[in-house]
Design a protein around this motif. Structure first.
Motif, PDB file in Angstrom:
ATOM      1  N   UNK A   2     113.794  26.186 -24.771  1.00 21.24           N
ATOM      2  CA  UNK A   2     113.516  25.634 -23.479  1.00 21.24           C
ATOM      3  C   UNK A   2     114.131  26.756 -22.117  1.00 21.24           C
ATOM      4  N   UNK A   3     113.843  26.472 -21.158  1.00 18.20           N
ATOM      5  CA  UNK A   3     114.755  26.933 -20.130  1.00 18.20           C
ATOM      6  C   UNK A   3     115.771  26.680 -19.375  1.00 18.20           C
ATOM      7  N   UNK A   4     116.386  26.597 -19.470  1.00 20.03           N
ATOM      8  CA  UNK A   4     117.409  25.856 -18.691  1.00 20.03           C
ATOM      9  C   UNK A   4     119.010  26.764 -19.334  1.00 20.03           C
ATOM     10  N   UNK A   5     119.698  27.582 -18.414  1.00 18.50           N
ATOM     11  CA  UNK A   5     121.060  27.549 -17.871  1.00 18.50           C
ATOM     12  C   UNK A   5     121.705  27.141 -19.798  1.00 18.50           C
ATOM     13  N   UNK A   6     122.036  28.042 -20.155  1.00 18.02           N
ATOM     14  CA  UNK A   6     123.131  27.437 -21.373  1.00 18.02           C
ATOM     15  C   UNK A   6     124.623  28.803 -21.332  1.00 18.02           C
ATOM     16  N   UNK A   7     125.429  28.502 -21.501  1.00 20.07           N
ATOM     17  CA  UNK A   7     127.222  29.518 -21.235  1.00 20.07           C
ATOM     18  C   UNK A   7     127.368  29.153 -22.852  1.00 20.07           C
ATOM     19  N   UNK A   8     127.273  30.404 -23.757  1.00 18.23           N
ATOM     20  CA  UNK A   8     127.651  30.056 -24.973  1.00 18.23           C
ATOM     21  C   UNK A   8     129.291  31.705 -25.305  1.00 18.23           C
ATOM     22  N   UNK A   9     130.625  31.083 -25.253  1.00 21.92           N
ATOM     23  CA  UNK A   9     131.581  32.324 -26.031  1.00 21.92           C
ATOM     24  C   UNK A   9     131.900  31.998 -27.147  1.00 21.92           C
ATOM     25  N   UNK A  35     116.319  35.741 -21.139  1.00 19.92           N
ATOM     26  CA  UNK A  35     117.082  36.532 -20.500  1.00 19.92           C
ATOM     27  C   UNK A  35     118.117  36.134 -20.867  1.00 19.92           C
ATOM     28  N   UNK A  36     119.253  37.492 -20.867  1.00 18.86           N
ATOM     29  CA  UNK A  36     120.544  36.988 -20.990  1.00 18.86           C
ATOM     30  C   UNK A  36     121.859  38.349 -20.333  1.00 18.86           C
ATOM     31  N   UNK A  88     123.452  31.172 -14.910  1.00 19.72           N
ATOM     32  CA  UNK A  88     123.076  29.678 -15.425  1.00 19.72           C
ATOM     33  C   UNK A  88     122.681  28.650 -14.420  1.00 19.72           C
ATOM     34  N   UNK A  89     122.308  29.616 -13.438  1.00 16.96           N
ATOM     35  CA  UNK A  89     121.445  28.494 -12.028  1.00 16.96           C
ATOM     36  C   UNK A  89     119.797  29.286 -12.383  1.00 16.96           C
ATOM     37  N   UNK A  90     119.724  30.354 -12.206  1.00 14.47           N
ATOM     38  CA  UNK A  90     118.042  31.103 -12.964  1.00 14.47           C
ATOM     39  C   UNK A  90     118.047  30.970 -14.098  1.00 14.47           C
ATOM     40  N   UNK A  91     118.706  30.060 -14.555  1.00 13.93           N
ATOM     41  CA  UNK A  91     117.960  29.455 -16.280  1.00 13.93           C
ATOM     42  C   UNK A  91     118.590  30.402 -17.703  1.00 13.93           C
ATOM     43  N   UNK A  92     119.482  31.551 -17.015  1.00  9.15           N
ATOM     44  CA  UNK A  92     119.311  32.402 -18.387  1.00  9.15           C
ATOM     45  C   UNK A  92     120.249  31.968 -19.200  1.00  9.15           C
ATOM     46  N   UNK A  93     120.530  32.833 -20.540  1.00 15.37           N
ATOM     47  CA  UNK A  93     121.708  32.579 -21.679  1.00 15.37           C
ATOM     48  C   UNK A  93     122.908  32.960 -20.931  1.00 15.37           C
ATOM     49  N   UNK A  94     124.298  32.390 -21.212  1.00 17.13           N
ATOM     50  CA  UNK A  94     125.346  34.150 -20.605  1.00 17.13           C
ATOM     51  C   UNK A  94     126.182  33.776 -21.787  1.00 17.13           C
TER      52      UNK A  94
END
Ligand code: TYD
Length: 212
Positions: A2-9, A35-36, A88-94
């Motif tokens: 998937x190419x939606x943004x995802x936020x992992x801590x 893209x990370x 995240x709005x650009x669809x990246x993994x943070x």
């Protein structure tokens, strides 16, 4: 993928090895074509890094607990607005090395400010942004504190303020992390930090892969 943004801590005690694991995950995700954005709290963009220097300066022994927690959230607000939310709005993994859970366990429980206060500040600073997934790299408080102190002893400009806290403080933090994970098992995944680095890396990937 998937190419939606995802936020992992990544969370855990000082010296738990979470930073190494976060960078290994970033490499795997990039190899898989994502893209990370990698960030670390307190810190991130330059303003947040400037705030970090104040918080962690070993000379600031007189900093009050309230001033300290407000600085953590000032740094976080800047990181969220300038780096995390746009990525995240650009669809990246943070990937973030620590986030609000650190404030809950270190300031809310460790310093005794109360979890409700931390969640109030989170509402102001993060405005609803929550990690999709949190990897808790779990190590016992005794060896992790020893590792963190040894690492700081080798640094020319050590950031020792929190590492100087008592063993009792670190035990409270450790217990608070477990309580958080028990309260939110869907989001917070505990990974055994005592395993060999490669095994931990594989476990992290097994947890993350279904989400990316
Ligand atoms: P750092 O050098 O980044 O250590 P680590 O590699 O262990 O993350 O220092 C961050 C320190 O700040 C660490 O001792 C935990 C503490 N901290 C808080 O107390 N509250 C917070 O909200 C955050 C983000 C960090």
């Amino acid at each position: 993928m998937k190419q939606s943004g995802i936020f992992i801590t990544f969370e855990g005690m000082d010296g738990s090895g979470k930073t190494t694991q976060m960078h290994r995950l970033a490499d795997r995700l990039r190899a898989a074509g994502r893209t990370v954005l990698v960030t670390a709290e307190p810190g991130g963009p330059p303003i947040a890094r400037a705030i970090r220097r104040i918080i962690l300066d070993a000379a600031n022994t007189e900093m009050s607990s309230v001033a300290e927690v407000l600085l953590y959230f000032a740094s976080r607000a800047q990181n969220v607005d300038q780096w995390i939310r746009p990525a995240l709005e650009r669809g990246e993994v943070v990937l973030s090395d620590r986030f609000t859970d650190s404030s809950v366990v270190y300031q809310g429980v460790g310093r005794g400010l109360g979890v409700a206060t931390i969640l109030d500040l989170d509402r102001i600073a993060c405005r609803g942004l929550k990690p999709d997934l949190t990897i808790l790299v779990d190590v016992d408080p005794e060896p992790s504190l020893a590792r963190a102190r040894a690492r700081n002893a080798a640094e020319p400009h050590p950031e020792t303020r929190l590492d100087d806290e008592s063993m009792d403080f670190h035990r409270r933090v450790h217990a608070a992390y477990h309580a958080l994970a028990a309260a939110e098992p869907g989001r917070i995944k505990i990974i055994d930090g005592r395993a060999p680095i490669e095994d931990i890396e594989r476990s992290v990937w097994e947890v993350v892969a279904p989400h990316v």
